[in-house]
Write an enzyme that holds these catalytic residues in place. Structure first.
Site, short mmCIF file in Angstrom:
data_model
loop_
_atom_site.label_atom_id
_atom_site.label_comp_id
_atom_site.label_asym_id
_atom_site.label_seq_id
_atom_site.Cartn_x
_atom_site.Cartn_y
_atom_site.Cartn_z
N ARG A 1 2.54 2.50 -3.40
CA ARG A 1 3.13 1.20 -3.72
C ARG A 1 2.23 0.32 -4.58
O ARG A 1 2.69 -0.26 -5.56
CB ARG A 1 3.46 0.46 -2.43
CG ARG A 1 4.29 -0.80 -2.62
CD ARG A 1 4.62 -1.45 -1.29
NE ARG A 1 5.27 -0.54 -0.36
CZ ARG A 1 5.55 -0.84 0.90
NH1 ARG A 1 5.19 -2.02 1.37
NH2 ARG A 1 6.14 0.03 1.69
N HIS B 1 14.08 6.24 -4.86
CA HIS B 1 13.26 5.17 -4.28
C HIS B 1 14.05 4.46 -3.18
O HIS B 1 14.75 3.48 -3.44
CB HIS B 1 12.88 4.19 -5.39
CG HIS B 1 11.70 3.32 -5.07
ND1 HIS B 1 10.41 3.79 -4.99
CD2 HIS B 1 11.62 1.99 -4.82
CE1 HIS B 1 9.60 2.79 -4.71
NE2 HIS B 1 10.30 1.68 -4.60
N TYR C 1 24.91 -8.63 -14.33
CA TYR C 1 25.16 -9.29 -15.61
C TYR C 1 24.29 -8.75 -16.74
O TYR C 1 24.60 -8.96 -17.90
CB TYR C 1 24.91 -10.80 -15.49
CG TYR C 1 25.78 -11.48 -14.47
CD1 TYR C 1 27.17 -11.44 -14.57
CD2 TYR C 1 25.22 -12.18 -13.41
CE1 TYR C 1 27.97 -12.07 -13.63
CE2 TYR C 1 26.00 -12.81 -12.46
CZ TYR C 1 27.38 -12.75 -12.58
OH TYR C 1 28.17 -13.37 -11.65
#
Length: 749
Positions: free
Chosen positions: A40, A86, A130
């Protein structure tokens, strides 16, 4: 009927684990820490990516979102990433995608975002439903060769698919785009750099693998931030940073002076430091004006459109632009220090801090492996094609017999294999040949293709057998990438420049703007501080909160720096112009400084440049301190005296040549001040020896004038026999003379 549920431990599976809690917790926390570090927070030294970024790149590649194709909704990409590779929250994945598309966050954006992807003011991007995205040219360079067995693949979390362990990485992305992250027990902070400069340094390493960091810095000048700015870090400091992998870089805003007529001007800031939010910077500058902490600054306006344009107006036309900016660099985020901690995962997945040469060499080693694996992949393809071509050539040489076998034999494939000693693959290729390919021209084309592939095969075999040829090919590939990301392109042109910070006494200029007036500083016993204009004639008329009373009263001026000496040996500094008015009870000093309730105020006084003081602890240790060493505007103050468990005793001016000390035991010792060392900080030397108790009080005096003390009635008593108490420093001393105050102090407290 109620179903009986057996307790844990009954039946086939025993779920009770007999294990010490500390061992169970430590093992699980270690596993979590390693998972956080490797999966990570820390980037891979080879491609400079964390797993989420690598998975985003690969998922977009699988969706064929190349630079020359139509963009797709970001929600589609995020869905593929969390569904296939993931298994984390969509918000975290989308935030990572957004950052890869922000040209003010990434030096070489890897995602071409269409829509609202946030801005330098700190505004968030629009929702992923969007916005649209596709890969950039830089991302293509990182992925080039991934379909040619250039890197290893591993199963995804659910075992249904595969994902790359690392990307081929056509350029040193780790240093080009930088990285930051915090793991358990370690962190990374790598600034972005110019890719062309990094490639030049790589080419130097290819010529001389033992090249020193200083030689590499002839090409890698330093960080190249996407927001530009001016780097003012000295070269010596950067050399140490790049050699060790740890350090920092100071970067300033870029500004220019604009004349506004009639002798007035304004400052226009066109670039701000990396990772500084413009809206927060404007708010910070406005707050400095409101709180009068920036007396040289009159106004600030944000006139930015697509480009950054912050307008700063000086307080008046007499303020020098350089002085104004130097003061703001000290007070605001117009100058910031980017920490450097090149902590990465090496090729084996182990974390460690690397210098510039190690990082570039690790990248080159990875590129060599990619080149070799792609060459072997291509070689296998060529061998397979040559094998087929050999069969087709045999067919053309025996065309009539091949036609007869295909036309009349019941099992033509087996007959072809038997007749011409062909393989299954060659026989299938012959049987799949179309009639149009039987022309004479096609035979010539086959022979030409065979010759070209044979020549390419020989070249690949020669390269695979030579380390030198492999490194040469790595260099050729890097030169091709440099042409794409070079300094002649808009993307590759250096943005951050370098300069030396001018030596400007901004503090003196700021003080010059303060009106010089006499004041009286009043500090109550409970720590409420205020400043009254002029001189307080009668301290008894001062009013305090109920239960409080006068602690210290000091004459000063508004331009003075007030030094506050605490019992833990720290000095605090406050500008007298910033003290609250005496119209009320003032403000608690502990809210202005990092002072806890257990720490007492020993003394306060205005700073006088050039003054020296004798400071001591109650344990009987002390030294001479130049007052300049005590000045620090940090809220936490400056630790000057190691006061010990009993705390500090005093900090008195060095206005003489002899020093007298008295202990709690009533014994006095006098010795020359020359026996005390001058130090900037520390514990000091022993002043007087005590069996019990500690240091109570002290006095500084000139031998010619003689020593005095003040009795309980406030009268000054001349001490003519003081020489009888003269001795060597650290001695025990003699009992005080008759008539000496029972408080065992030279002056009443």
């Amino acid at each position: 009927m109620t179903k009986h549920i057996p307790p844990p431990g009954d039946g086939d599976g025993d779920r009770i684990i007999d294990e010490p809690l500390t061992e169970a917790l430590s093992r699980r926390y270690l596993a979590y820490a390693l998972s956080t570090i490797t999966g990570r927070a820390l980037p891979d030294v080879r491609d400079g990516m964390k797993p989420v970024h690598r998975r985003l790149m690969y998922a977009m590649r699988q969706l064929r979102l190349d630079p020359n194709t139509t963009a797709k909704k970001c929600a589609r990409v995020v869905g593929d990433v969390i569904g296939k590779y993931h298994p984390h929250g969509d918000t975290a994945v989308y935030d990572a995608l957004v950052r890869l598309a922000q040209d003010f966050a990434q030096r070489y954006p890897l995602v071409d975002g269409q829509g609202n992807f946030g801005n330098i003011d700190g505004d968030n991007a629009a929702a992923m439903r969007y916005t649209e995205c596709k890969l950039t040219v830089a991302a293509q360079l990182l992925l080039d060769g991934i379909d040619e067995d250039a890197v290893d693949f591993r199963p995804t979390y659910d075992g249904e698919d595969e994902e790359p362990v690392v990307l081929p990485a056509g350029f040193p992305n780790l240093l080009a785009n930088g990285s930051s992250g915090i793991a358990v027990g370690m962190a990374t902070s790598i600034p972005p750099h110019n890719a062309a400069e990094l490639i030049d340094a790589c080419l130097v390493l290819l010529e001389d693998p033992n090249a020193e960091t200083s030689r590499l810095l002839d090409h890698v000048q330093g960080p190249d931030f996407p927001t530009g700015g001016v780097i003012v870090e000295p070269r010596e400091s950067m050399l140490e940073t790049y050699a060790t992998g740890r350090g920092g870089v100071r970067v300033r805003a870029r500004w220019e002076k604009e004349d506004t007529g009639r002798g007035t001007y304004q400052i226009v800031v066109t670039e701000i430091p990396y990772q500084v939010k413009k809206a927060d910077l404007v708010e910070q500058l406005a707050d400095l004006i409101e709180t009068k902490k920036a007396p040289l600054l009159g106004d600030v306006r944000d006139e930015s459109a697509e480009d950054v344009r912050l307008v700063l107006e000086p307080k008046n036309r007499n303020v020098e632009p350089e002085v104004l900016m130097e003061s703001l660099f000290k007070l605001s985020a117009l100058e910031s220090r980017f920490p450097v901690n090149m902590n990465v995962l090496d090729a084996k997945g182990a974390p460690g801090v690397m210098g510039l040469r190690q990082l570039l060499q690790s990248f080159l080693d990875h590129r060599r492996e990619v080149v070799v694996r792609r060459a072997r992949f291509r070689l296998d393809k060529i061998e397979a094609r040559l094998h087929i071509l050999d069969g087709l050539v045999i067919a053309f040489l025996n065309l009539d017999e091949v036609i007869r076998i295909v036309r009349y034999e019941d099992e033509p494939k087996a007959r072809l294999i038997e007749a011409f000693a062909l393989s299954d693959i060659q026989a299938d290729a012959i049987l799949n040949t179309r009639l149009r390919q039987l022309a004479k021209l096609e035979e010539m084309e086959l022979r030409r293709e065979h010759a070209e592939l044979a020549e390419e095969r020989d070249g690949l075999l020669k390269m695979l057998a030579s380390d030198k040829a492999q490194w040469r090919l790595v260099g050729v590939g890097l030169k091709d990438v440099r042409a794409i990301l070079g300094p002649d392109t808009n993307l590759g042109k250096r943005r951050s420049t370098f300069d030396t910070a001018p030596v400007v006494d901004a503090e003196a200029a700021m003080e010059a703007m303060i009106v010089r007036e006499p004041i009286t500083v009043i500090l109550s016993e409970r720590g409420w501080i205020r400043a009254a204009k002029g001189k307080v004639e009668d301290p008894s008329e001062l009013k305090f909160k109920e239960g409080d009373k006068l602690g210290f009263i000091v004459a000063a001026e508004t331009t003075d720096k007030l030094l506050i000496f605490a019992s833990d040996g720290r000095f605090f500094t406050i500008g007298c112009d910033k003290l609250p008015s005496a119209r009320g009870h003032g403000e608690p000093l502990r809210l202005m400084l990092d002072l806890d309730d257990k720490t007492d105020i020993i003394d306060i006084f205005p700073h006088k440049p050039g003054t020296k003081r004798v400071i001591a602890s109650k344990e009987g240790y002390g030294f001479i301190l130049p007052e300049e060493e005590a000045v620090s505007f940090r809220r936490a103050g400056k630790q000057v005296l190691n006061a010990g468990a009993k705390g500090a005793a005093f900090a008195m001016p060095m206005s003489g040549d002899h020093f007298g000390v008295i202990g709690d035991n009533g014994k006095i010792l006098i010795f020359p001040l020359s026996e005390l060392p001058e130090m900037p900080r520390g514990k000091g030397v022993k002043l007087q020896t005590y069996r019990e108790g500690g240091l109570r009080d002290a006095v500084v005096f000139n031998a010619e004038e003689g020593a005095t003390w003040i009795d309980t009635a406030g009268r000054t008593r001349v001490w003519g026999e003081w020489r009888e108490w003269l001795g060597r420093r650290a001695a025990a001393g003699k009992l005080a003379p008759k008539g000496f105050p029972t408080s065992k102090r030279f002056k009443p407290k």
